[in-house]
Scaffold this motif. Structure first.
Motif, short mmCIF file in Angstrom:
data_model
loop_
_atom_site.label_atom_id
_atom_site.label_comp_id
_atom_site.label_asym_id
_atom_site.label_seq_id
_atom_site.Cartn_x
_atom_site.Cartn_y
_atom_site.Cartn_z
N VAL A 1 0.82 -1.21 0.00
CA VAL A 1 0.00 0.00 0.00
C VAL A 1 0.85 1.26 0.00
O VAL A 1 0.57 2.22 -0.72
N LEU A 2 1.92 1.27 0.80
CA LEU A 2 2.76 2.47 0.87
C LEU A 2 3.38 2.77 -0.49
O LEU A 2 3.37 3.92 -0.95
N SER A 3 3.92 1.76 -1.15
CA SER A 3 4.51 1.97 -2.48
C SER A 3 3.44 2.41 -3.47
O SER A 3 3.69 3.26 -4.34
N ASP A 4 2.25 1.84 -3.36
CA ASP A 4 1.15 2.20 -4.25
C ASP A 4 0.81 3.68 -4.12
O ASP A 4 0.61 4.38 -5.12
N VAL A 5 0.76 4.16 -2.89
CA VAL A 5 0.45 5.57 -2.66
C VAL A 5 1.56 6.46 -3.19
O VAL A 5 1.30 7.48 -3.85
N LEU A 6 2.81 6.10 -2.95
CA LEU A 6 3.93 6.92 -3.42
C LEU A 6 3.93 7.03 -4.94
O LEU A 6 4.27 8.07 -5.50
N LEU A 7 3.55 5.96 -5.62
CA LEU A 7 3.46 6.01 -7.08
C LEU A 7 2.29 6.88 -7.52
O LEU A 7 2.41 7.67 -8.47
N ALA A 8 1.16 6.72 -6.85
CA ALA A 8 -0.04 7.45 -7.27
C ALA A 8 0.05 8.95 -7.03
O ALA A 8 -0.56 9.74 -7.73
N VAL A 9 0.82 9.35 -6.01
CA VAL A 9 0.97 10.79 -5.75
C VAL A 9 2.22 11.35 -6.45
O VAL A 9 2.62 12.48 -6.21
N ARG A 10 2.83 10.53 -7.30
CA ARG A 10 3.94 10.96 -8.17
C ARG A 10 5.12 11.54 -7.38
O ARG A 10 5.59 12.63 -7.66
N LEU A 11 5.57 10.76 -6.41
CA LEU A 11 6.72 11.20 -5.61
C LEU A 11 7.97 11.23 -6.48
O LEU A 11 8.33 10.23 -7.10
N THR A 12 8.64 12.36 -6.52
CA THR A 12 9.91 12.48 -7.25
C THR A 12 10.90 13.25 -6.39
O THR A 12 10.54 14.26 -5.78
#
Length: 336
Positions: free
Chosen positions: A3-14
């Protein structure tokens, strides 16, 4: 589903590493609030998270205008200012500085990071600090930002820190020579270290902590989050979700709300809108297609939900998001 990785991808963490600081006491370095420098640092980013990693030595860190006392930061630790508030790194607690706004810009003819020497006493202890920013979306729904404390101070676990430090040193050495790809390497490494620091933060939370990140490690709440993130387009009901987890509807609703702050079905609806927003930003799907992809049976229902959460209809929001961002004026960093 992670879930944590999913959220970081969905909020476009760069990520981006901006400064490689070599300091000897006495020294103080004050960073401005990220909303002051966001346009020059990250262009169209909705939100900037500030971070500092100490690779050698020790120093004190604190948020400006916050009642909490300064905390001692040692080599192998990372501090994250999730809200992007002004903060201070210093050789002694209580010191104050003046941020130099001219240092914050995206260089065109040179690569990041900027190298800064803060020369105190030549015989004093030396510390090395790597500073940067993580850009992400704030909306339509970012559960991570809503659940993190304003300052996260986390040591990176010993085994992981060893190879991360080696990579960081290699990337910084490459930046001295301006080797191809070194800036991208540092950016990805900063994202990885951020994730590792978050994991350490979550593992160290007291058992009675109630937040979205604390819910990730709870058996029932974590299971519900994994199901909704992994199968977000399914027509979930509270009863179906509770049955798969193996608890009653009332127990799930009460426990989930106590951790996450909203009931499971409200969370799922907001998460679907976050995913739909990313699909709309890609420009490859119509509004109707984006709605169907995230589980909406009706485009009109999706339009109403999106406008209620975001404040604009999906089509209007997409046109605004995809509009070109005016270039920001930038200058060169002044001498320390």
């Amino acid at each position: 589903m992670d879930v944590l990785s999913d959220v970081l991808l969905a909020v476009r963490l760069t990520g981006a590493v901006y400064f490689d600081i070599d300091a000897r006491s006495p020294f103080v370095a004050e960073s401005p609030p990220t909303d002051v420098i966001a346009a020059k640092v990250a262009g169209d980013a909705e939100h900037l998270i500030a971070f500092h990693v100490l690779t050698s030595g020790s120093c004190w860190v604190e948020a400006v205008d916050e009642p909490e006392p300064a905390e001692l930061m040692r080599a192998g630790e990372m501090v994250i200012f999730s809200s992007g508030e002004a903060n201070i790194l210093s050789s002694e607690p209580g010191m104050r500085g003046q941020p130099d706004l001219s240092r914050y810009y995206r260089p065109v003819g040179e690569a990041l990071p900027f190298v800064i020497d803060i020369n105190g006493d030549a015989h004093a202890d030396r510390c090395r600090i790597v500073c940067g920013y993580l850009a992400c979306d704030r909306g339509p729904f970012n559960p991570l930002l809503e659940s993190l404390p304003r300052m996260v101070h986390a040591p990176v676990s010993g085994r992981s820190w060893g190879w991360m430090t080696s990579l960081l040193d290699a990337a910084l050495a490459a930046s001295d020579e301006r080797d191809a790809g070194q800036e991208a390497m540092l950016a990805k490494l900063s994202e990885l270290m951020f994730l590792e620091a978050l994991r350490t933060h979550i593992d160290g939370l007291p058992p009675d902590t109630r937040s979205w990140v604390a819910g990730l490690r709870d058996r029932e709440v974590g299971s519900a989050l994994r199901l909704m993130h992994g199968r977000f387009a399914e027509p979930w009901t509270l009863e179906q979700l509770a049955r798969e987890i193996g608890i009653s509807r009332s127990s799930l609703a009460e426990r989930f709300t106590s951790y996450v702050g909203v009931p499971p079905m409200t969370y799922l609806a907001r998460w679907r809108l976050q995913l739909a927003a990313r699909l709309l930003q890609s420009g490859s799907l119509s509004v109707a297609q984006a709605a169907a992809t995230v589980g909406y049976q009706s485009e009109s229902a999706f339009n109403r939900a999106f406008k209620r959460q975001v404040g604009a209809a999906p089509g209007t929001w997409r046109r605004r998001e995809l509009a070109p961002v005016p270039p920001q004026e930038g200058g060169g960093p002044s001498e320390p």
